[in-house]
Scaffold this motif. Sequence first.
Motif, PDB file in Angstrom:
ATOM      1  N   ILE A  15       0.841  -1.201   0.000  1.00  0.00           N
ATOM      2  CA  ILE A  15       0.000   0.000   0.000  1.00  0.00           C
ATOM      3  C   ILE A  15       0.875   1.250   0.000  1.00  0.00           C
ATOM      4  CG2 ILE A  15      -1.646   1.342   1.382  1.00  0.00           C
ATOM      5  CD1 ILE A  15      -2.871  -1.353   2.233  1.00  0.00           C
ATOM      6  N   LYS A  16       1.890   1.250   0.854  1.00  0.00           N
ATOM      7  CA  LYS A  16       2.802   2.396   0.910  1.00  0.00           C
ATOM      8  C   LYS A  16       3.516   2.584  -0.420  1.00  0.00           C
ATOM      9  CE  LYS A  16       3.871   2.312   5.851  1.00  0.00           C
ATOM     10  NZ  LYS A  16       4.930   2.074   6.859  1.00  0.00           N
ATOM     11  N   PHE A  17       3.962   1.500  -1.008  1.00  0.00           N
ATOM     12  CA  PHE A  17       4.645   1.558  -2.292  1.00  0.00           C
ATOM     13  C   PHE A  17       3.742   2.144  -3.373  1.00  0.00           C
ATOM     14  CE2 PHE A  17       5.690  -0.380  -6.390  1.00  0.00           C
ATOM     15  CZ  PHE A  17       6.991   0.069  -6.552  1.00  0.00           C
ATOM     16  N   ASN A  18       2.500   1.688  -3.413  1.00  0.00           N
ATOM     17  CA  ASN A  18       1.553   2.180  -4.420  1.00  0.00           C
ATOM     18  C   ASN A  18       1.252   3.667  -4.239  1.00  0.00           C
ATOM     19  OD1 ASN A  18       1.401  -0.284  -5.680  1.00  0.00           O
ATOM     20  ND2 ASN A  18      -0.421  -0.940  -4.552  1.00  0.00           N
ATOM     21  N   LYS A  19       1.145   4.102  -2.989  1.00  0.00           N
ATOM     22  CA  LYS A  19       0.898   5.521  -2.728  1.00  0.00           C
ATOM     23  C   LYS A  19       2.091   6.360  -3.157  1.00  0.00           C
ATOM     24  CE  LYS A  19      -2.506   5.259   0.956  1.00  0.00           C
ATOM     25  NZ  LYS A  19      -2.854   5.652   2.323  1.00  0.00           N
ATOM     26  N   LEU A  20       3.298   5.882  -2.864  1.00  0.00           N
ATOM     27  CA  LEU A  20       4.494   6.608  -3.268  1.00  0.00           C
ATOM     28  C   LEU A  20       4.632   6.650  -4.789  1.00  0.00           C
ATOM     29  CD1 LEU A  20       7.092   5.368  -0.640  1.00  0.00           C
ATOM     30  CD2 LEU A  20       6.150   7.670  -0.863  1.00  0.00           C
ATOM     31  N   LYS A  21       4.294   5.572  -5.419  1.00  0.00           N
ATOM     32  CA  LYS A  21       4.355   5.498  -6.879  1.00  0.00           C
ATOM     33  C   LYS A  21       3.367   6.496  -7.505  1.00  0.00           C
ATOM     34  CE  LYS A  21       4.194   1.974 -10.471  1.00  0.00           C
ATOM     35  NZ  LYS A  21       3.925   0.569 -10.749  1.00  0.00           N
ATOM     36  N   GLU A  22       2.185   6.569  -6.944  1.00  0.00           N
ATOM     37  CA  GLU A  22       1.155   7.491  -7.423  1.00  0.00           C
ATOM     38  C   GLU A  22       1.607   8.948  -7.224  1.00  0.00           C
ATOM     39  OE1 GLU A  22      -3.246   8.665  -5.894  1.00  0.00           O
ATOM     40  OE2 GLU A  22      -2.876   6.519  -6.199  1.00  0.00           O
ATOM     41  N   GLU A  23       2.152   9.241  -6.065  1.00  0.00           N
ATOM     42  CA  GLU A  23       2.628  10.595  -5.789  1.00  0.00           C
ATOM     43  C   GLU A  23       3.785  10.958  -6.710  1.00  0.00           C
ATOM     44  OE1 GLU A  23       4.451  13.238  -2.112  1.00  0.00           O
ATOM     45  OE2 GLU A  23       3.394  11.381  -1.672  1.00  0.00           O
TER      46      GLU A  23
END
Length: 65
Positions: A7-15
């Motif tokens: 989840i953290k990885f996906n949020k960072l990727k999106e940002e």
Amino acid sequence: MNITESIKFNKLKEENEKLKKELEELKQQQLYKEDFYKNPYSTGSIDWILVDSSKYDKLSNKEDK
């Protein structure tokens, strides 16, 4: 990778993608020395004129965002 890391990885990727798009917009708005020429009819202070304003006409205003 556990679910929290995912989840953290996906949020960072999106940002990161959002920041990349913002950077591209800022690069388009950047003016360079070559974009101007000195006004030969200037009296007194140095006046610079934008060579081709058409490429800057398409940029959005701060208020439009």
